[in-house]
Design a protein around this motif. Sequence first.
Motif, PDB file in Angstrom:
ATOM      1  N   CYS A  70       0.808  -1.219   0.000  1.00 39.49           N
ATOM      2  CA  CYS A  70       0.000   0.000   0.000  1.00 39.49           C
ATOM      3  C   CYS A  70       0.845   1.275   0.000  1.00 39.49           C
ATOM      4  CB  CYS A  70      -0.936  -0.001   1.204  1.00 39.49           C
ATOM      5  SG  CYS A  70      -2.254  -1.240   1.062  1.00 39.49           S
ATOM      6  N   SER A  71       2.089   1.159   0.443  1.00 39.30           N
ATOM      7  CA  SER A  71       2.943   2.352   0.429  1.00 39.30           C
ATOM      8  C   SER A  71       3.188   2.824  -0.996  1.00 39.30           C
ATOM      9  CB  SER A  71       4.276   2.055   1.121  1.00 39.30           C
ATOM     10  OG  SER A  71       4.948   0.977   0.483  1.00 39.30           O
ATOM     11  N   ALA A  72       3.058   1.909  -1.963  1.00 34.59           N
ATOM     12  CA  ALA A  72       3.234   2.301  -3.364  1.00 34.59           C
ATOM     13  C   ALA A  72       2.120   3.238  -3.825  1.00 34.59           C
ATOM     14  CB  ALA A  72       3.279   1.055  -4.252  1.00 34.59           C
ATOM     15  N   ARG A  73       0.996   3.244  -3.091  1.00 39.22           N
ATOM     16  CA  ARG A  73      -0.121   4.127  -3.442  1.00 39.22           C
ATOM     17  C   ARG A  73      -0.098   5.429  -2.637  1.00 39.22           C
ATOM     18  NH1 ARG A  73      -3.268  -0.827  -3.040  1.00 39.22           N
ATOM     19  NH2 ARG A  73      -3.728  -1.645  -5.109  1.00 39.22           N
ATOM     20  N   GLY A  74       0.959   5.631  -1.914  1.00 45.47           N
ATOM     21  CA  GLY A  74       1.079   6.870  -1.154  1.00 45.47           C
ATOM     22  C   GLY A  74       0.737   6.756   0.312  1.00 45.47           C
ATOM     23  N   LEU A  75       0.301   5.552   0.763  1.00 43.12           N
ATOM     24  CA  LEU A  75       0.005   5.382   2.185  1.00 43.12           C
ATOM     25  C   LEU A  75       1.315   5.375   2.970  1.00 43.12           C
ATOM     26  CD1 LEU A  75      -2.659   4.414   0.809  1.00 43.12           C
ATOM     27  CD2 LEU A  75      -2.911   2.811   2.720  1.00 43.12           C
ATOM     28  N   PRO A  76       1.294   5.872   4.193  1.00 44.38           N
ATOM     29  CA  PRO A  76       2.545   5.947   4.974  1.00 44.38           C
ATOM     30  C   PRO A  76       3.023   4.564   5.398  1.00 44.38           C
ATOM     31  CG  PRO A  76       0.674   6.509   6.354  1.00 44.38           C
ATOM     32  CD  PRO A  76       0.136   6.374   4.954  1.00 44.38           C
ATOM     33  N   ARG A  77       4.334   4.394   5.420  1.00 46.52           N
ATOM     34  CA  ARG A  77       4.913   3.171   5.973  1.00 46.52           C
ATOM     35  C   ARG A  77       4.846   3.232   7.503  1.00 46.52           C
ATOM     36  NH1 ARG A  77       8.085  -0.243   3.401  1.00 46.52           N
ATOM     37  NH2 ARG A  77       9.428  -0.425   5.233  1.00 46.52           N
ATOM     38  N   HIS A  78       4.593   2.089   8.113  1.00 43.86           N
ATOM     39  CA  HIS A  78       4.503   1.995   9.580  1.00 43.86           C
ATOM     40  C   HIS A  78       3.564   3.051  10.166  1.00 43.86           C
ATOM     41  CE1 HIS A  78       7.722  -0.969   9.722  1.00 43.86           C
ATOM     42  NE2 HIS A  78       8.469  -0.179   8.983  1.00 43.86           N
ATOM     43  N   PRO A  79       2.305   3.068   9.732  1.00 42.30           N
ATOM     44  CA  PRO A  79       1.382   4.056  10.303  1.00 42.30           C
ATOM     45  C   PRO A  79       1.214   3.852  11.806  1.00 42.30           C
ATOM     46  CG  PRO A  79       0.174   2.354   9.115  1.00 42.30           C
ATOM     47  CD  PRO A  79       1.633   2.131   8.822  1.00 42.30           C
ATOM     48  N   ASP A  80       0.982   4.958  12.505  1.00 43.22           N
ATOM     49  CA  ASP A  80       0.784   4.877  13.956  1.00 43.22           C
ATOM     50  C   ASP A  80      -0.596   4.322  14.296  1.00 43.22           C
ATOM     51  OD1 ASP A  80       3.288   6.136  14.393  1.00 43.22           O
ATOM     52  OD2 ASP A  80       2.347   8.098  14.102  1.00 43.22           O
TER      53      ASP A  80
END
Length: 508
Positions: free
Chosen positions: A397-407
């Motif tokens: 999902c990070s490839a779609r702009g979602l943050p890595r390791h979300p809080d």
Amino acid sequence: MIKKKRKRPVSFEIGLGEQEGSILRATLERAVCRLFLEKYGYFSEPGPGTHSPAEFTEAVRDFQRVTHLPLSGVLDAPTLHQMALPRCGTGDGESRGAWARRASTARHRRQTTPHGGRWYKRHLTYRVVNWPSYLPQHEVRLAVKAAFELWSNVSSLVFWEARDGPADIRLTFFHGDHNDGLNNAFDGPGGALAHAFFPRRGEAHFDSAERWSLHSGKGRNLFVVVAHEIGHTLGLEHSTIKSALMSPYYKKLSKDFVLSWDDILAIQNLYGKPSKGSAIQLPGKVFAHFQDWSVDLYGGDRQQKSLSSYYCHSFFDAITTDADHNLYIFKGSHYWVVTASGNASNPQPLQPRWPGLPPGIDACTWSQLSGKFYFFKGGRCWRYVGSTLEAGFPQKCSARGLPRHPDTALYFQQLRRLVLFKGAKYFVVSEETLGVEPYYPRSLRDWEGLPPGTAGALSHRDGFIYFFRDDQYWQFDRAKLQVVATGKWATQLPWMGCWDVNSGQVLF
């Protein structure tokens, strides 16, 4: 019958006079001791080299001071005996001056490692890379787990085992030279048993040539040595206090407390006190028979009660709620279900409920719109309908702009979207595309009063959103878009299921 003459034992003194033999023996002893003092950091100038007689005498005297021997500066029998004892292979300090200061102020100081530093997070993972083939794997893992829990029981640290892949702290067994430099090459049975590196390298190495044991009988007690080396990986130097676990010399498991006051002050100076309740001290006899352990040290009703509320005494990875107002609290490879009436289940393994879901998730949420569970870890995401992982997942999902390791992840009813929080920003995400909506991310200031770094959030049936971080909660008013209350979730939110929160803590 012809009697054979018994051969005389070979000695370096053969062919030499008594005086010459004594001189040679003293020269060899001095050379060996010089190497020892260089290895463990007792000379002002680090590394091998020629040291003056005065420097050598001062180094010997500092060693005697640290080991509580008479300060003669002479290589007498007690000093030679002490140097030959099994010990940790990690150095005793950067300079003799530092050691002298520690020895003279030990009662008033807390050990820290100015050169090694500390970890800048409280949740750490560890991995047992290999172990002696003659020791049962499950007992080794229990011993290592207990060794980490020694430190987390008296500090704010939390540890989780990673069965494979990367980890913050790695424990490995090696033979001889293992590319750590000749000074760190293992020397066979006795001598240096293990060594470790300060944060944030996160490595502890153990000599495979030792005969390791998990019991109080013969062999080197693996639990004691692992616990000591973990101390180094967390940033602790050796202690001058003889009873301390962080004393450099190996000590057998006794009936006394494993950690001394000096160990506890040291770790709390780096990471603070436990955030819930007081520090837990455990005697050595608890750790004598790992083969008898299951998941806890306690039995019967106490065990069931402790397991059902374990999350109340620590931190959790993520939290969410479903259509029936059941809470799902995640920690490591397990989760708890807390019913709407506030009754908590025993910890349940993740895999049967959500097959393929890894331990230690970063965030999760349940969508009121689709009825699906969303999980996030690293740059990947998982989506489940019930216990079924949807086709095509996990996705990056990070490839779609979602943050890595979300809080934190949250389904926000007003937007009919998922919201991911990361640091001082938040992202609004479409369920259909799992892409970030236009004009996001935005500043967390939109959520007035909400701090960064929350660990989870849920929409409660009372109409408020609750955010969690460590032992704190923030009550958020969806209409006013601001925090309206804050407090301690375990003691102030009965629906979290922490009925026995004041009845003490458990080891695991």
